[in-house]
Design an enzyme around this catalytic site. Structure first.
Site, PDB file in Angstrom:
ATOM      1  N   GLY A  53    -102.664  47.543   2.544  1.00  0.00           N
ATOM      2  CA  GLY A  53    -102.868  49.014   2.744  1.00  0.00           C
ATOM      3  C   GLY A  53    -103.990  49.475   1.881  1.00  0.00           C
ATOM      4  O   GLY A  53    -104.982  48.868   1.534  1.00  0.00           O
ATOM      5  N   HIS A  71    -111.599  39.625   2.648  1.00  0.00           N
ATOM      6  CA  HIS A  71    -111.419  38.286   2.186  1.00  0.00           C
ATOM      7  C   HIS A  71    -112.217  37.279   3.170  1.00  0.00           C
ATOM      8  O   HIS A  71    -112.329  37.734   4.373  1.00  0.00           O
ATOM      9  CB  HIS A  71    -110.156  37.776   1.965  1.00  0.00           C
ATOM     10  CG  HIS A  71    -108.928  37.804   3.038  1.00  0.00           C
ATOM     11  ND1 HIS A  71    -107.840  38.454   2.704  1.00  0.00           N
ATOM     12  CD2 HIS A  71    -109.072  37.545   4.354  1.00  0.00           C
ATOM     13  CE1 HIS A  71    -107.083  38.303   4.061  1.00  0.00           C
ATOM     14  NE2 HIS A  71    -107.775  37.586   4.840  1.00  0.00           N
ATOM     15  N   GLY A  81    -112.624  25.689  11.895  1.00  0.00           N
ATOM     16  CA  GLY A  81    -111.682  26.570  12.358  1.00  0.00           C
ATOM     17  C   GLY A  81    -111.499  27.855  11.561  1.00  0.00           C
ATOM     18  O   GLY A  81    -112.629  28.496  11.755  1.00  0.00           O
ATOM     19  N   GLY A  94    -112.253  28.266   8.738  1.00  0.00           N
ATOM     20  CA  GLY A  94    -113.650  28.276   8.033  1.00  0.00           C
ATOM     21  C   GLY A  94    -114.462  29.222   8.172  1.00  0.00           C
ATOM     22  O   GLY A  94    -114.855  29.284   9.237  1.00  0.00           O
ATOM     23  N   ASP A 111    -114.488  32.473   8.396  1.00  0.00           N
ATOM     24  CA  ASP A 111    -113.894  33.537   8.882  1.00  0.00           C
ATOM     25  C   ASP A 111    -113.593  34.578   7.853  1.00  0.00           C
ATOM     26  O   ASP A 111    -113.376  34.200   6.543  1.00  0.00           O
ATOM     27  CB  ASP A 111    -112.547  33.306   9.587  1.00  0.00           C
ATOM     28  CG  ASP A 111    -112.571  32.367  10.708  1.00  0.00           C
ATOM     29  OD1 ASP A 111    -111.699  32.324  11.613  1.00  0.00           O
ATOM     30  OD2 ASP A 111    -113.762  32.159  11.100  1.00  0.00           O
ATOM     31  N   HIS A 159    -120.708  40.447   0.040  1.00  0.00           N
ATOM     32  CA  HIS A 159    -120.004  39.802  -0.711  1.00  0.00           C
ATOM     33  C   HIS A 159    -119.355  38.771  -0.127  1.00  0.00           C
ATOM     34  O   HIS A 159    -119.173  37.526  -0.472  1.00  0.00           O
ATOM     35  CB  HIS A 159    -119.026  40.700  -1.454  1.00  0.00           C
ATOM     36  CG  HIS A 159    -118.226  40.232  -2.549  1.00  0.00           C
ATOM     37  ND1 HIS A 159    -118.033  39.854  -3.723  1.00  0.00           N
ATOM     38  CD2 HIS A 159    -116.892  39.466  -2.182  1.00  0.00           C
ATOM     39  CE1 HIS A 159    -117.330  39.213  -4.296  1.00  0.00           C
ATOM     40  NE2 HIS A 159    -116.287  38.770  -3.356  1.00  0.00           N
ATOM     41  N   GLU A 160    -118.701  39.137   0.907  1.00  0.00           N
ATOM     42  CA  GLU A 160    -117.861  38.162   1.927  1.00  0.00           C
ATOM     43  C   GLU A 160    -118.566  37.153   2.398  1.00  0.00           C
ATOM     44  O   GLU A 160    -118.032  36.032   2.510  1.00  0.00           O
ATOM     45  CB  GLU A 160    -117.224  39.130   3.125  1.00  0.00           C
ATOM     46  CG  GLU A 160    -116.135  40.237   2.553  1.00  0.00           C
ATOM     47  CD  GLU A 160    -115.287  39.645   1.424  1.00  0.00           C
ATOM     48  OE1 GLU A 160    -114.722  40.514   0.357  1.00  0.00           O
ATOM     49  OE2 GLU A 160    -114.794  38.441   1.210  1.00  0.00           O
ATOM     50  N   HIS A 173    -119.191  34.384   0.175  1.00  0.00           N
ATOM     51  CA  HIS A 173    -117.891  33.494   0.282  1.00  0.00           C
ATOM     52  C   HIS A 173    -117.846  32.510   1.441  1.00  0.00           C
ATOM     53  O   HIS A 173    -117.719  31.247   1.456  1.00  0.00           O
ATOM     54  CB  HIS A 173    -116.567  33.990   0.285  1.00  0.00           C
ATOM     55  CG  HIS A 173    -116.225  34.805  -1.111  1.00  0.00           C
ATOM     56  ND1 HIS A 173    -116.337  34.129  -2.225  1.00  0.00           N
ATOM     57  CD2 HIS A 173    -115.616  36.127  -1.467  1.00  0.00           C
ATOM     58  CE1 HIS A 173    -115.840  34.932  -3.328  1.00  0.00           C
ATOM     59  NE2 HIS A 173    -115.543  35.999  -2.784  1.00  0.00           N
ATOM     60  N   HIS A 209    -116.940  33.563  -7.224  1.00  0.00           N
ATOM     61  CA  HIS A 209    -117.045  34.677  -7.964  1.00  0.00           C
ATOM     62  C   HIS A 209    -118.157  34.425  -9.138  1.00  0.00           C
ATOM     63  O   HIS A 209    -118.150  33.375  -9.857  1.00  0.00           O
ATOM     64  CB  HIS A 209    -116.069  35.191  -8.360  1.00  0.00           C
ATOM     65  CG  HIS A 209    -115.315  36.127  -7.409  1.00  0.00           C
ATOM     66  ND1 HIS A 209    -113.905  36.277  -7.265  1.00  0.00           N
ATOM     67  CD2 HIS A 209    -115.672  36.385  -6.043  1.00  0.00           C
ATOM     68  CE1 HIS A 209    -113.445  36.705  -6.021  1.00  0.00           C
ATOM     69  NE2 HIS A 209    -114.522  37.069  -5.487  1.00  0.00           N
TER      70      HIS A 209
HETATM   71  C1  LIG Z   1    -111.556  48.169  -5.025  1.00  0.00           C
HETATM   72  N1  LIG Z   1    -110.658  47.047  -4.925  1.00  0.00           N
HETATM   73  C2  LIG Z   1    -111.425  45.861  -5.623  1.00  0.00           C
HETATM   74  O1  LIG Z   1    -112.347  45.816  -6.243  1.00  0.00           O
HETATM   75  C3  LIG Z   1    -110.604  44.628  -5.396  1.00  0.00           C
HETATM   76  N2  LIG Z   1    -111.531  43.472  -4.985  1.00  0.00           N
HETATM   77  C4  LIG Z   1    -111.636  43.175  -3.691  1.00  0.00           C
HETATM   78  O2  LIG Z   1    -111.377  43.602  -2.656  1.00  0.00           O
HETATM   79  C5  LIG Z   1    -112.774  41.979  -3.693  1.00  0.00           C
HETATM   80  C6  LIG Z   1    -113.728  42.611  -2.752  1.00  0.00           C
HETATM   81  C7  LIG Z   1    -114.655  43.156  -3.306  1.00  0.00           C
HETATM   82  C8  LIG Z   1    -115.441  42.917  -4.627  1.00  0.00           C
HETATM   83  C9  LIG Z   1    -115.673  43.689  -2.262  1.00  0.00           C
HETATM   84  C10 LIG Z   1    -111.571  40.845  -3.011  1.00  0.00           C
HETATM   85  N3  LIG Z   1    -112.592  39.695  -2.851  1.00  0.00           N
HETATM   86  O3  LIG Z   1    -112.988  39.006  -3.903  1.00  0.00           O
HETATM   87  C11 LIG Z   1    -112.901  39.065  -1.471  1.00  0.00           C
HETATM   88  O4  LIG Z   1    -113.903  38.100  -1.600  1.00  0.00           O
HETATM   89  C12 LIG Z   1    -109.534  44.448  -6.572  1.00  0.00           C
HETATM   90  C13 LIG Z   1    -110.350  43.926  -7.781  1.00  0.00           C
HETATM   91  C14 LIG Z   1    -108.518  45.422  -6.572  1.00  0.00           C
HETATM   92  C15 LIG Z   1    -108.936  43.062  -6.037  1.00  0.00           C
HETATM   93 CA   LIG Z   2    -106.645  47.109   0.761  1.00  0.00          CA
HETATM   94 ZN   LIG Z   3    -107.238  37.389   6.754  1.00  0.00          ZN
HETATM   95 ZN   LIG Z   4    -114.741  37.938  -3.630  1.00  0.00          ZN
END
Ligand SMILES: CNC(=O)[C@@H](NC(=O)[C@H](CC(C)C)CN(O)C=O)C(C)(C)C
Ligand SMILES: [Ca+2]
Ligand SMILES: [Zn+2]
Ligand SMILES: [Zn+2]
Length: 162
Positions: free
Chosen positions: A78, A85, A92, A94, A96, A120-121, A124, A130
Protein backbone atom coordinates in the site's frame (compact mmCIF):
# COMPACT_ATOMS: atom_id res chain seq x y z
CA UNK A 1 14.88 -4.68 -1.77
CA UNK A 2 17.30 -6.62 -3.85
CA UNK A 3 16.35 -10.27 -4.18
CA UNK A 4 19.32 -12.32 -5.26
CA UNK A 5 18.48 -15.41 -7.21
CA UNK A 6 20.25 -18.63 -8.06
CA UNK A 7 21.73 -17.27 -11.27
CA UNK A 8 24.21 -14.97 -9.59
CA UNK A 9 25.17 -11.36 -9.19
CA UNK A 10 25.97 -9.97 -12.65
CA UNK A 11 24.92 -10.29 -16.29
CA UNK A 12 27.32 -12.25 -18.44
CA UNK A 13 26.70 -9.96 -21.45
CA UNK A 14 26.92 -6.25 -22.27
CA UNK A 15 23.61 -5.82 -24.08
CA UNK A 16 20.69 -5.90 -21.64
CA UNK A 17 17.10 -5.82 -22.93
CA UNK A 18 14.13 -4.27 -21.11
CA UNK A 19 10.38 -4.03 -21.70
CA UNK A 20 7.62 -1.97 -20.05
CA UNK A 21 4.71 -4.28 -19.25
CA UNK A 22 2.41 -2.16 -17.07
CA UNK A 23 2.39 1.64 -16.61
CA UNK A 24 1.25 3.85 -13.73
CA UNK A 25 -1.72 6.21 -14.20
CA UNK A 26 0.12 8.91 -12.21
CA UNK A 27 2.06 10.19 -15.24
CA UNK A 28 1.71 10.24 -19.04
CA UNK A 29 3.33 7.23 -20.70
CA UNK A 30 5.82 9.45 -22.52
CA UNK A 31 6.94 10.89 -19.18
CA UNK A 32 7.34 7.42 -17.66
CA UNK A 33 9.37 6.36 -20.72
CA UNK A 34 11.61 9.41 -20.32
CA UNK A 35 12.16 8.95 -16.57
CA UNK A 36 12.96 5.25 -16.96
CA UNK A 37 15.17 5.70 -20.05
CA UNK A 38 17.22 8.35 -18.25
CA UNK A 39 17.53 5.98 -15.29
CA UNK A 40 18.93 3.29 -17.62
CA UNK A 41 21.26 5.92 -19.11
CA UNK A 42 22.71 6.62 -15.65
CA UNK A 43 24.03 3.06 -15.62
CA UNK A 44 24.92 2.94 -19.30
CA UNK A 45 27.15 6.01 -18.77
CA UNK A 46 28.80 4.44 -15.73
CA UNK A 47 29.47 1.05 -17.31
CA UNK A 48 30.12 -0.72 -20.58
CA UNK A 49 26.47 -1.84 -20.72
CA UNK A 50 23.99 -1.07 -23.50
CA UNK A 51 20.24 -1.16 -22.84
CA UNK A 52 17.86 -2.09 -25.64
CA UNK A 53 14.10 -1.60 -25.36
CA UNK A 54 11.82 -4.45 -26.49
CA UNK A 55 8.12 -4.12 -27.29
CA UNK A 56 7.29 -7.83 -27.26
CA UNK A 57 8.53 -11.22 -26.08
CA UNK A 58 10.66 -11.71 -23.01
CA UNK A 59 13.30 -9.13 -22.05
CA UNK A 60 15.99 -9.38 -19.38
CA UNK A 61 14.44 -6.58 -17.31
CA UNK A 62 10.62 -6.67 -17.33
CA UNK A 63 9.29 -3.45 -15.77
CA UNK A 64 5.80 -3.10 -14.30
CA UNK A 65 3.75 -0.98 -11.90
CA UNK A 66 1.78 -3.31 -9.63
CA UNK A 67 0.14 -3.27 -6.16
CA UNK A 68 -0.15 -5.61 -3.16
CA UNK A 69 0.14 -9.27 -4.14
CA UNK A 70 1.31 -9.36 -7.74
CA UNK A 71 2.50 -12.89 -8.36
CA UNK A 72 5.89 -13.02 -6.69
CA UNK A 73 6.82 -13.77 -3.11
CA UNK A 74 7.13 -10.07 -2.23
CA UNK A 75 3.70 -8.40 -2.16
CA UNK A 76 3.70 -4.60 -1.89
CA UNK A 77 2.30 -2.81 1.15
CA UNK A 78 0.00 0.00 0.00
CA UNK A 79 0.95 3.68 0.13
CA UNK A 80 4.44 4.50 1.53
CA UNK A 81 6.59 1.80 3.13
CA UNK A 82 8.27 -0.15 0.35
CA UNK A 83 8.31 1.79 -2.92
CA UNK A 84 9.69 -0.80 -5.34
CA UNK A 85 11.90 -3.87 -5.66
CA UNK A 86 14.07 -5.59 -8.26
CA UNK A 87 15.57 -9.04 -8.77
CA UNK A 88 19.30 -9.46 -9.35
CA UNK A 89 20.66 -10.60 -12.73
CA UNK A 90 19.56 -13.97 -14.05
CA UNK A 91 17.07 -15.83 -16.23
CA UNK A 92 13.30 -15.61 -15.79
CA UNK A 93 12.48 -13.22 -12.96
CA UNK A 94 16.14 -12.14 -12.85
CA UNK A 95 16.41 -8.39 -13.48
CA UNK A 96 12.66 -7.83 -13.29
CA UNK A 97 11.73 -4.52 -11.63
CA UNK A 98 8.40 -3.77 -9.90
CA UNK A 99 7.13 -0.37 -8.75
CA UNK A 100 4.40 -0.10 -6.09
CA UNK A 101 1.56 1.67 -7.88
CA UNK A 102 -0.05 2.57 -4.57
CA UNK A 103 2.64 5.29 -4.41
CA UNK A 104 2.23 8.69 -6.07
CA UNK A 105 4.90 8.68 -8.80
CA UNK A 106 6.12 12.13 -9.84
CA UNK A 107 8.86 13.96 -11.72
CA UNK A 108 9.54 16.50 -9.00
CA UNK A 109 10.13 16.88 -5.30
CA UNK A 110 6.59 15.93 -4.17
CA UNK A 111 5.45 12.32 -4.05
CA UNK A 112 8.15 9.84 -4.99
CA UNK A 113 10.50 10.76 -7.82
CA UNK A 114 10.25 7.96 -10.38
CA UNK A 115 13.64 8.67 -11.95
CA UNK A 116 15.51 8.41 -8.64
CA UNK A 117 13.70 5.23 -7.54
CA UNK A 118 14.15 3.63 -10.98
CA UNK A 119 17.88 4.38 -10.92
CA UNK A 120 18.13 2.64 -7.54
CA UNK A 121 16.12 -0.37 -8.72
CA UNK A 122 18.01 -0.76 -11.98
CA UNK A 123 21.18 -0.78 -9.86
CA UNK A 124 19.84 -3.92 -8.19
CA UNK A 125 18.81 -5.34 -11.57
CA UNK A 126 22.48 -5.05 -12.53
CA UNK A 127 23.62 -6.87 -9.40
CA UNK A 128 24.39 -3.98 -7.05
CA UNK A 129 23.68 -4.27 -3.34
CA UNK A 130 22.83 -1.50 -0.88
CA UNK A 131 25.42 1.05 0.21
CA UNK A 132 25.88 2.45 3.74
CA UNK A 133 26.86 5.78 2.23
CA UNK A 134 23.83 8.09 2.69
CA UNK A 135 24.88 9.95 -0.44
CA UNK A 136 24.88 6.81 -2.52
CA UNK A 137 22.21 5.97 -5.09
CA UNK A 138 22.08 2.51 -3.51
CA UNK A 139 21.29 3.75 0.00
CA UNK A 140 18.33 1.70 1.34
CA UNK A 141 16.01 4.60 2.16
CA UNK A 142 14.44 7.11 -0.25
CA UNK A 143 16.12 10.50 -0.15
CA UNK A 144 14.53 12.32 -3.08
CA UNK A 145 16.70 14.14 -5.56
CA UNK A 146 20.30 14.13 -4.49
CA UNK A 147 23.36 14.41 -6.68
CA UNK A 148 24.00 10.81 -5.88
CA UNK A 149 26.07 9.55 -8.78
CA UNK A 150 28.89 12.04 -8.39
CA UNK A 151 29.84 10.42 -5.12
CA UNK A 152 29.05 6.79 -5.96
CA UNK A 153 32.11 4.67 -5.21
CA UNK A 154 32.56 2.67 -8.41
CA UNK A 155 35.67 0.96 -7.03
CA UNK A 156 33.50 -1.67 -5.36
CA UNK A 157 31.93 -2.55 -8.75
CA UNK A 158 34.83 -2.59 -11.21
CA UNK A 159 32.77 -4.16 -13.97
CA UNK A 160 30.40 -1.19 -13.82
CA UNK A 161 33.06 1.47 -13.94
CA UNK A 162 33.16 1.28 -17.73
C1 LIG B 1 10.05 5.82 1.77
N1 LIG B 1 10.28 4.42 1.81
C2 LIG B 1 11.53 3.93 1.89
O1 LIG B 1 12.53 4.62 1.94
C3 LIG B 1 11.60 2.42 1.91
N2 LIG B 1 12.69 1.99 1.04
C4 LIG B 1 12.39 1.48 -0.17
O2 LIG B 1 11.27 1.36 -0.61
C5 LIG B 1 13.59 0.95 -0.96
C6 LIG B 1 13.67 1.67 -2.29
C7 LIG B 1 14.05 3.16 -2.18
C8 LIG B 1 15.44 3.33 -1.57
C9 LIG B 1 13.99 3.86 -3.51
C10 LIG B 1 13.35 -0.54 -1.16
N3 LIG B 1 14.45 -1.09 -1.92
O3 LIG B 1 15.65 -1.18 -1.34
C11 LIG B 1 14.30 -1.44 -3.20
O4 LIG B 1 15.29 -1.80 -3.86
C12 LIG B 1 11.79 1.86 3.34
C13 LIG B 1 13.13 2.34 3.95
C14 LIG B 1 10.64 2.33 4.23
C15 LIG B 1 11.80 0.34 3.27
CA1 LIG C 1 4.30 0.89 -0.70
ZN1 LIG D 1 7.34 -7.93 -7.28
ZN1 LIG E 1 17.14 -1.30 -2.77
Amino acid sequence: EEYSNAQGTRWNKNIITYRYLLYTRDLPRSTVDFLLETAFRVWARASSLTFVRMHSHNADIMVEFVTSDHGDLYPFDGPRGTLAHAFGPGLGVGGDTHFDDDERWTTGKTGFNLHVVAAHEFGHALGLKHSRNPESLMYPTYKGHSNYLSRYNWSSHPWLSG
